[in-house]
Design a protein around this motif. Structure first.
Motif, PDB file in Angstrom:
ATOM      1  N   ALA A  98      -9.198 -42.389 -42.938  1.00 44.24           N
ATOM      2  CA  ALA A  98      -7.867 -41.957 -43.238  1.00 44.24           C
ATOM      3  C   ALA A  98      -7.246 -41.159 -42.518  1.00 44.24           C
ATOM      4  O   ALA A  98      -5.921 -41.299 -41.986  1.00 44.24           O
ATOM      5  CB  ALA A  98      -8.252 -40.992 -44.646  1.00 44.24           C
ATOM      6  N   GLU A  99      -7.996 -40.285 -41.646  1.00 45.25           N
ATOM      7  CA  GLU A  99      -7.279 -39.481 -40.517  1.00 45.25           C
ATOM      8  C   GLU A  99      -6.599 -40.498 -39.437  1.00 45.25           C
ATOM      9  O   GLU A  99      -5.570 -39.861 -39.133  1.00 45.25           O
ATOM     10  CB  GLU A  99      -8.178 -38.444 -40.150  1.00 45.25           C
ATOM     11  CG  GLU A  99      -7.956 -37.523 -38.993  1.00 45.25           C
ATOM     12  CD  GLU A  99      -8.762 -36.782 -38.568  1.00 45.25           C
ATOM     13  OE1 GLU A  99      -8.608 -36.270 -37.402  1.00 45.25           O
ATOM     14  OE2 GLU A  99      -9.715 -36.043 -39.339  1.00 45.25           O
ATOM     15  N   SER A 100      -7.154 -41.332 -39.118  1.00 43.31           N
ATOM     16  CA  SER A 100      -6.780 -42.326 -38.096  1.00 43.31           C
ATOM     17  C   SER A 100      -5.681 -43.080 -38.584  1.00 43.31           C
ATOM     18  O   SER A 100      -4.514 -43.130 -37.783  1.00 43.31           O
ATOM     19  CB  SER A 100      -7.786 -43.129 -37.773  1.00 43.31           C
ATOM     20  OG  SER A 100      -8.512 -42.601 -36.497  1.00 43.31           O
ATOM     21  N   PHE A 101      -5.541 -43.281 -39.989  1.00 38.60           N
ATOM     22  CA  PHE A 101      -4.266 -43.970 -40.394  1.00 38.60           C
ATOM     23  C   PHE A 101      -3.053 -42.973 -40.309  1.00 38.60           C
ATOM     24  O   PHE A 101      -1.887 -43.398 -40.160  1.00 38.60           O
ATOM     25  CB  PHE A 101      -4.590 -44.715 -41.774  1.00 38.60           C
ATOM     26  CG  PHE A 101      -4.925 -45.965 -41.842  1.00 38.60           C
ATOM     27  CD1 PHE A 101      -4.219 -47.043 -41.460  1.00 38.60           C
ATOM     28  CD2 PHE A 101      -6.318 -46.341 -42.243  1.00 38.60           C
ATOM     29  CE1 PHE A 101      -4.582 -48.191 -41.476  1.00 38.60           C
ATOM     30  CE2 PHE A 101      -7.064 -47.620 -42.122  1.00 38.60           C
ATOM     31  CZ  PHE A 101      -5.893 -48.698 -41.749  1.00 38.60           C
ATOM     32  N   GLN A 102      -3.220 -41.674 -40.714  1.00 40.29           N
ATOM     33  CA  GLN A 102      -2.377 -40.751 -40.627  1.00 40.29           C
ATOM     34  C   GLN A 102      -1.623 -40.480 -39.329  1.00 40.29           C
ATOM     35  O   GLN A 102      -0.539 -40.705 -39.017  1.00 40.29           O
ATOM     36  CB  GLN A 102      -2.885 -39.453 -41.229  1.00 40.29           C
ATOM     37  CG  GLN A 102      -3.046 -39.504 -42.752  1.00 40.29           C
ATOM     38  CD  GLN A 102      -3.479 -38.173 -43.314  1.00 40.29           C
ATOM     39  OE1 GLN A 102      -4.488 -37.307 -42.675  1.00 40.29           O
ATOM     40  NE2 GLN A 102      -2.835 -37.713 -44.321  1.00 40.29           N
ATOM     41  N   GLN A 103      -2.787 -40.623 -38.317  1.00 42.44           N
ATOM     42  CA  GLN A 103      -2.225 -40.418 -36.948  1.00 42.44           C
ATOM     43  C   GLN A 103      -1.452 -41.831 -36.492  1.00 42.44           C
ATOM     44  O   GLN A 103      -0.893 -41.758 -35.215  1.00 42.44           O
ATOM     45  CB  GLN A 103      -3.639 -40.116 -36.007  1.00 42.44           C
ATOM     46  CG  GLN A 103      -4.245 -38.803 -36.325  1.00 42.44           C
ATOM     47  CD  GLN A 103      -5.236 -38.671 -35.430  1.00 42.44           C
ATOM     48  OE1 GLN A 103      -5.828 -39.268 -34.614  1.00 42.44           O
ATOM     49  NE2 GLN A 103      -5.886 -37.435 -35.741  1.00 42.44           N
ATOM     50  N   ILE A 104      -1.540 -43.049 -37.098  1.00 45.39           N
ATOM     51  CA  ILE A 104      -1.028 -44.119 -36.533  1.00 45.39           C
ATOM     52  C   ILE A 104       0.543 -44.068 -37.130  1.00 45.39           C
ATOM     53  O   ILE A 104       1.267 -44.810 -36.449  1.00 45.39           O
ATOM     54  CB  ILE A 104      -1.733 -45.525 -36.973  1.00 45.39           C
ATOM     55  CG1 ILE A 104      -1.456 -46.443 -35.782  1.00 45.39           C
ATOM     56  CG2 ILE A 104      -1.375 -46.068 -38.332  1.00 45.39           C
ATOM     57  CD1 ILE A 104      -2.349 -46.826 -34.903  1.00 45.39           C
ATOM     58  N   VAL A 105       0.676 -43.292 -38.139  1.00 46.62           N
ATOM     59  CA  VAL A 105       2.240 -43.380 -38.784  1.00 46.62           C
ATOM     60  C   VAL A 105       3.165 -43.089 -37.718  1.00 46.62           C
ATOM     61  O   VAL A 105       4.218 -43.736 -37.587  1.00 46.62           O
ATOM     62  CB  VAL A 105       2.308 -42.653 -39.924  1.00 46.62           C
ATOM     63  CG1 VAL A 105       3.745 -42.502 -40.333  1.00 46.62           C
ATOM     64  CG2 VAL A 105       1.390 -43.232 -41.224  1.00 46.62           C
ATOM     65  N   PRO A 106       2.995 -42.050 -36.820  1.00 47.54           N
ATOM     66  CA  PRO A 106       4.085 -41.534 -35.865  1.00 47.54           C
ATOM     67  C   PRO A 106       4.250 -42.906 -34.650  1.00 47.54           C
ATOM     68  O   PRO A 106       5.290 -42.905 -34.343  1.00 47.54           O
ATOM     69  CB  PRO A 106       3.458 -40.472 -35.123  1.00 47.54           C
ATOM     70  CG  PRO A 106       2.478 -39.656 -35.925  1.00 47.54           C
ATOM     71  CD  PRO A 106       2.197 -41.004 -36.829  1.00 47.54           C
ATOM     72  N   VAL A 107       3.272 -43.334 -34.394  1.00 46.68           N
ATOM     73  CA  VAL A 107       3.415 -44.549 -33.720  1.00 46.68           C
ATOM     74  C   VAL A 107       4.207 -45.709 -34.182  1.00 46.68           C
ATOM     75  O   VAL A 107       5.127 -46.268 -33.678  1.00 46.68           O
ATOM     76  CB  VAL A 107       1.854 -45.047 -33.392  1.00 46.68           C
ATOM     77  CG1 VAL A 107       2.025 -46.571 -32.624  1.00 46.68           C
ATOM     78  CG2 VAL A 107       1.033 -44.076 -32.443  1.00 46.68           C
ATOM     79  N   LEU A 108       3.678 -45.903 -35.521  1.00 40.28           N
ATOM     80  CA  LEU A 108       4.677 -47.103 -36.198  1.00 40.28           C
ATOM     81  C   LEU A 108       6.205 -46.734 -36.334  1.00 40.28           C
ATOM     82  O   LEU A 108       7.130 -47.455 -36.136  1.00 40.28           O
ATOM     83  CB  LEU A 108       4.210 -47.276 -37.556  1.00 40.28           C
ATOM     84  CG  LEU A 108       2.673 -47.998 -37.411  1.00 40.28           C
ATOM     85  CD1 LEU A 108       2.248 -47.787 -38.971  1.00 40.28           C
ATOM     86  CD2 LEU A 108       2.733 -49.271 -37.097  1.00 40.28           C
ATOM     87  N   GLU A 109       6.307 -45.384 -36.567  1.00 38.43           N
ATOM     88  CA  GLU A 109       7.723 -45.003 -36.623  1.00 38.43           C
ATOM     89  C   GLU A 109       8.378 -45.035 -35.268  1.00 38.43           C
ATOM     90  O   GLU A 109       9.612 -45.435 -35.091  1.00 38.43           O
ATOM     91  CB  GLU A 109       7.553 -43.523 -37.041  1.00 38.43           C
ATOM     92  CG  GLU A 109       7.344 -43.134 -38.548  1.00 38.43           C
ATOM     93  CD  GLU A 109       7.237 -41.611 -38.887  1.00 38.43           C
ATOM     94  OE1 GLU A 109       7.141 -40.888 -38.036  1.00 38.43           O
ATOM     95  OE2 GLU A 109       7.372 -41.464 -39.989  1.00 38.43           O
ATOM     96  N   THR A 110       7.860 -44.763 -34.130  1.00 40.07           N
ATOM     97  CA  THR A 110       8.459 -44.934 -32.632  1.00 40.07           C
ATOM     98  C   THR A 110       8.645 -46.362 -32.511  1.00 40.07           C
ATOM     99  O   THR A 110       9.855 -46.631 -31.953  1.00 40.07           O
ATOM    100  CB  THR A 110       7.270 -44.394 -31.758  1.00 40.07           C
ATOM    101  OG1 THR A 110       7.118 -43.095 -32.104  1.00 40.07           O
ATOM    102  CG2 THR A 110       8.029 -44.594 -30.320  1.00 40.07           C
ATOM    103  N   ILE A 111       7.799 -47.404 -32.752  1.00 37.77           N
ATOM    104  CA  ILE A 111       7.987 -48.797 -32.804  1.00 37.77           C
ATOM    105  C   ILE A 111       8.908 -49.267 -33.585  1.00 37.77           C
ATOM    106  O   ILE A 111      10.007 -49.962 -32.959  1.00 37.77           O
ATOM    107  CB  ILE A 111       6.590 -49.656 -33.086  1.00 37.77           C
ATOM    108  CG1 ILE A 111       5.664 -49.200 -32.106  1.00 37.77           C
ATOM    109  CG2 ILE A 111       7.060 -51.141 -33.020  1.00 37.77           C
ATOM    110  CD1 ILE A 111       4.227 -49.910 -32.467  1.00 37.77           C
TER     111      ILE A 111
END
Length: 120
Positions: A98-111
């Protein structure tokens, strides 16, 4: 060369649609992984992982367009978060995942933001 660029732009347009859906689904998945697990949580997570993998593949194939003129996406930072997510999934510990998925959101926002800027 121009045909390749137009295909890349088309791929980025599709990516933008996927990107929005993934970003909407991740908080739901995080909630499920944080103690409100459902019967289909694993299937839901698998579908999100596949979508993220697809998005990363498109990003890799269109990096020259995405970073044209300036760096919009730092590939190393993206790779770091993807590896972190992969490592968390390997632990099979819902809290870490869950924590890693939360951390991937900013990456997806950047993409997503980079794709919108390039396609516009």
């Amino acid at each position: 060369m121009e045909t390749n660029r137009s295909e890349q732009i088309e791929a980025l347009q599709t990516l933008m649609e996927y990107n929005e859906r993934i970003k909407k689904n991740i908080p739901i998945l995080v909630k499920e992984l944080s103690g409100q697990r459902l019967d289909d949580t694993d299937k839901f997570m698998d579908s999100i992982i596949k979508a993220i993998n697809w998005e990363i593949q498109v990003m890799n194939l269109t990096m020259d367009v995405l970073n044209e003129g300036k760096e919009r996406i730092a590939k190393e930072a993206v790779n770091e978060k993807i590896v972190s997510l992969s490592d968390a999934i390997a632990t099979k510990e819902d809290e870490k995942i869950a924590e890693s998925f939360q951390q991937i959101v900013p990456v997806l926002e950047t993409i997503g933001a980079a794709a919108k800027e390039v396609v516009a």
